[in-house]
Design a protein around this motif. Structure first.
Motif, PDB file in Angstrom:
ATOM      1  N   ASP A 155       0.867  -1.181   0.000  1.00 30.62           N
ATOM      2  CA  ASP A 155       0.000   0.000   0.000  1.00 30.62           C
ATOM      3  C   ASP A 155       0.904   1.232   0.000  1.00 30.62           C
ATOM      4  N   LYS A 156       0.860   1.999  -1.072  1.00 28.57           N
ATOM      5  CA  LYS A 156       1.781   3.120  -1.251  1.00 28.57           C
ATOM      6  C   LYS A 156       1.618   4.204  -0.185  1.00 28.57           C
ATOM      7  N   ARG A 157       0.461   4.274   0.436  1.00 26.54           N
ATOM      8  CA  ARG A 157       0.260   5.312   1.455  1.00 26.54           C
ATOM      9  C   ARG A 157       1.127   5.066   2.687  1.00 26.54           C
ATOM     10  N   ILE A 158       1.539   3.829   2.892  1.00 24.62           N
ATOM     11  CA  ILE A 158       2.423   3.525   4.016  1.00 24.62           C
ATOM     12  C   ILE A 158       3.771   4.203   3.809  1.00 24.62           C
ATOM     13  N   LEU A 159       4.211   4.284   2.565  1.00 25.77           N
ATOM     14  CA  LEU A 159       5.470   4.978   2.264  1.00 25.77           C
ATOM     15  C   LEU A 159       5.360   6.458   2.630  1.00 25.77           C
ATOM     16  N   GLU A 160       4.193   7.031   2.416  1.00 30.43           N
ATOM     17  CA  GLU A 160       3.967   8.431   2.786  1.00 30.43           C
ATOM     18  C   GLU A 160       4.116   8.610   4.295  1.00 30.43           C
ATOM     19  N   LEU A 161       3.597   7.649   5.058  1.00 28.59           N
ATOM     20  CA  LEU A 161       3.708   7.724   6.517  1.00 28.59           C
ATOM     21  C   LEU A 161       5.159   7.630   6.957  1.00 28.59           C
ATOM     22  N   ILE A 162       5.926   6.782   6.283  1.00 28.78           N
ATOM     23  CA  ILE A 162       7.355   6.668   6.599  1.00 28.78           C
ATOM     24  C   ILE A 162       8.063   7.980   6.303  1.00 28.78           C
ATOM     25  N   ALA A 163       7.762   8.561   5.147  1.00 29.87           N
ATOM     26  CA  ALA A 163       8.412   9.818   4.753  1.00 29.87           C
ATOM     27  C   ALA A 163       8.051  10.957   5.702  1.00 29.87           C
ATOM     28  N   ARG A 164       6.826  10.986   6.181  1.00 33.40           N
ATOM     29  CA  ARG A 164       6.376  12.040   7.088  1.00 33.40           C
ATOM     30  C   ARG A 164       7.191  12.063   8.379  1.00 33.40           C
ATOM     31  N   ASN A 165       7.601  10.881   8.820  1.00 33.83           N
ATOM     32  CA  ASN A 165       8.183  10.755  10.157  1.00 33.83           C
ATOM     33  C   ASN A 165       9.637  10.329  10.159  1.00 33.83           C
ATOM     34  N   TYR A 166      10.264  10.264   8.978  1.00 36.45           N
ATOM     35  CA  TYR A 166      11.618   9.704   8.920  1.00 36.45           C
ATOM     36  C   TYR A 166      12.639  10.600   9.611  1.00 36.45           C
ATOM     37  N   LYS A 167      13.544   9.944  10.338  1.00 37.48           N
ATOM     38  CA  LYS A 167      14.694  10.604  10.951  1.00 37.48           C
ATOM     39  C   LYS A 167      15.950   9.816  10.576  1.00 37.48           C
ATOM     40  N   VAL A 168      17.093  10.488  10.565  1.00 40.05           N
ATOM     41  CA  VAL A 168      18.352   9.830  10.208  1.00 40.05           C
ATOM     42  C   VAL A 168      18.579   8.606  11.095  1.00 40.05           C
ATOM     43  N   GLY A 169      18.876   7.478  10.452  1.00 38.97           N
ATOM     44  CA  GLY A 169      19.180   6.261  11.187  1.00 38.97           C
ATOM     45  C   GLY A 169      17.987   5.376  11.493  1.00 38.97           C
ATOM     46  N   PHE A 170      16.786   5.840  11.132  1.00 37.99           N
ATOM     47  CA  PHE A 170      15.593   5.029  11.402  1.00 37.99           C
ATOM     48  C   PHE A 170      15.598   3.738  10.592  1.00 37.99           C
ATOM     49  N   LEU A 171      16.173   3.780   9.386  1.00 41.97           N
ATOM     50  CA  LEU A 171      16.223   2.596   8.522  1.00 41.97           C
ATOM     51  C   LEU A 171      17.661   2.299   8.142  1.00 41.97           C
ATOM     52  N   GLU A 185       5.621   9.416  -5.733  1.00 40.67           N
ATOM     53  CA  GLU A 185       5.448  10.869  -5.719  1.00 40.67           C
ATOM     54  C   GLU A 185       6.725  11.523  -5.211  1.00 40.67           C
ATOM     55  N   GLY A 186       7.341  12.336  -6.059  1.00 35.56           N
ATOM     56  CA  GLY A 186       8.632  12.934  -5.730  1.00 35.56           C
ATOM     57  C   GLY A 186       8.645  13.745  -4.448  1.00 35.56           C
ATOM     58  N   TYR A 187       7.516  14.349  -4.102  1.00 35.21           N
ATOM     59  CA  TYR A 187       7.468  15.185  -2.906  1.00 35.21           C
ATOM     60  C   TYR A 187       7.884  14.403  -1.662  1.00 35.21           C
ATOM     61  N   TRP A 188       7.397  13.157  -1.542  1.00 32.00           N
ATOM     62  CA  TRP A 188       7.700  12.374  -0.343  1.00 32.00           C
ATOM     63  C   TRP A 188       9.154  11.904  -0.342  1.00 32.00           C
ATOM     64  N   ARG A 189       9.699  11.665  -1.527  1.00 30.24           N
ATOM     65  CA  ARG A 189      11.128  11.339  -1.603  1.00 30.24           C
ATOM     66  C   ARG A 189      11.960  12.550  -1.163  1.00 30.24           C
ATOM     67  N   THR A 190      11.508  13.723  -1.580  1.00 27.83           N
ATOM     68  CA  THR A 190      12.189  14.959  -1.188  1.00 27.83           C
ATOM     69  C   THR A 190      12.180  15.127   0.329  1.00 27.83           C
ATOM     70  N   ARG A 191      11.055  14.782   0.968  1.00 33.29           N
ATOM     71  CA  ARG A 191      10.955  14.918   2.424  1.00 33.29           C
ATOM     72  C   ARG A 191      12.035  14.101   3.135  1.00 33.29           C
ATOM     73  N   ILE A 192      12.270  12.889   2.637  1.00 35.40           N
ATOM     74  CA  ILE A 192      13.299  12.039   3.249  1.00 35.40           C
ATOM     75  C   ILE A 192      14.683  12.610   2.970  1.00 35.40           C
ATOM     76  N   ILE A 193      14.912  13.045   1.743  1.00 38.08           N
ATOM     77  CA  ILE A 193      16.224  13.592   1.380  1.00 38.08           C
ATOM     78  C   ILE A 193      16.528  14.841   2.202  1.00 38.08           C
ATOM     79  N   GLU A 194      15.519  15.640   2.491  1.00 37.32           N
ATOM     80  CA  GLU A 194      15.728  16.808   3.354  1.00 37.32           C
ATOM     81  C   GLU A 194      16.313  16.395   4.704  1.00 37.32           C
ATOM     82  N   VAL A 195      15.764  15.337   5.275  1.00 39.14           N
ATOM     83  CA  VAL A 195      16.255  14.848   6.571  1.00 39.14           C
ATOM     84  C   VAL A 195      17.712  14.412   6.446  1.00 39.14           C
TER      85      VAL A 195
END
Length: 280
Positions: A155-171, A185-195
């Motif tokens: 379910d792709k929406r789970i990836l959105e939840l991961i991106a919303r809350n990701y912190k360095v070292g979580f994965l 969706e590039g926006y959510w990839r950007t959110r992780i890259i920002e972190v």
């Protein structure tokens, strides 16, 4: 302002009377609120929203006991069970109530119930889980649990939840790379890259920036952080055939105040796209 210019004296008095009732209600102790739930035959047909909201205040302020929490947990379990036994036309009430209960309980308790919603056969119950994780920040353990869940359900929406809350070292790096590759969706990839950019630029982070230059450029601009500027400059040539990407690069350079780089890349741009000739 408390009153509008259109309120009559009678309207103002009615509002104050409501304030008085609300004030009296807010004076109720947590035990008294729980007793109200019990005597009101609390069920999925009676949300008692005001009572739940006030109970949530007490829990947020940590003015509760283990026994009081145990009662609320039993209420959650009862709601889950009743939601499967009642006619389908009433189940939305059960889901709405469960969502409210999970919202007020401490996260270390509500988390497991919210996680169980994801695998439910009904979409409305699954939405309870998504709503919970959107509203609550996550720890390393829950992020990894969400990834496990994604591998089961895709379910792709789970990836959105991961991106919303990701912190360095979580994965772990391999899991992080997998998540980035699965995000559409590039926006959510950007959110992780920002972190990642805000942390230490480790080897895997640099690989990710090179692998996703567009999203990384967007992240640089959003953060107004020039720490990856050299990498973005090096990747400019890969954008040469994509005008949208070129525009993004200049936007990001402007956000970080890279005047010299803007002039340098603008010269390269005009060499690739001789504007005067194109306009002819």
């Amino acid at each position: 302002m408390r009153f509008s210019k259109y309120d009559t004296q009678e309207t103002k008095i009615k509002k104050i009377e409501k304030d008085i009732e609300r004030a009296k209600f807010n004076c109720l102790t947590l035990n008294e609120l729980i007793e109200l739930l019990k005597i009101s035959s609390f069920s999925i047909f009676n949300h008692c929203e005001n009572i739940l909201n006030r109970i949530g205040d007490y829990i947020y302020l940590k003015k509760h006991t283990d026994i009081q929490i145990e009662y609320l947990i039993s209420l959650v379990e009862r709601t889950i069970k009743e939601g499967e036994e009642i006619p389908s036309k009433y189940r939305y009430k059960s889901d709405s109530l469960l969502k409210k209960l999970l919202r007020i309980l401490p996260s270390e308790i509500s988390y497991k119930y919210a996680m169980s919603c994801f695998k439910h056969r009904r979409k409305a119950r699954r939405e309870v889980g998504f709503n919970y994780f959107k509203r609550n920040s996550q720890c390393k353990e829950s992020i990894n649990k969400l990834l496990e869940l994604y591998r089961e359900t895709f379910d792709k929406r789970i990836l959105e939840l991961i991106a919303r809350n990701y912190k360095v070292g979580f994965l772990e790096p391999k899991d992080l790379n997998f998540v980035l590759s699965e995000i559409e969706e590039g926006y959510w990839r950007t959110r992780i890259i920002e972190v990642l950019i805000e942390g230490v630029l480790e080897e895997n982070t640099i690989k990710i920036i090179n692998q996703y230059p567009y999203d990384s450029t967007y992240a640089m601009g959003r953060l107004e952080d020039d720490s990856i500027l050299p990498i973005i400059i090096d990747s400019f040539e890969s954008f040469a055939s994509d005008l949208e990407s070129i525009g993004l690069v200049f936007w990001a350079l402007g956000k970080v105040g890279a005047k010299d780089e803007i002039n340098k890349l603008a010269k390269m741009f005009y060499q690739c796209y001789p504007v005067e000739e194109i306009r002819k």
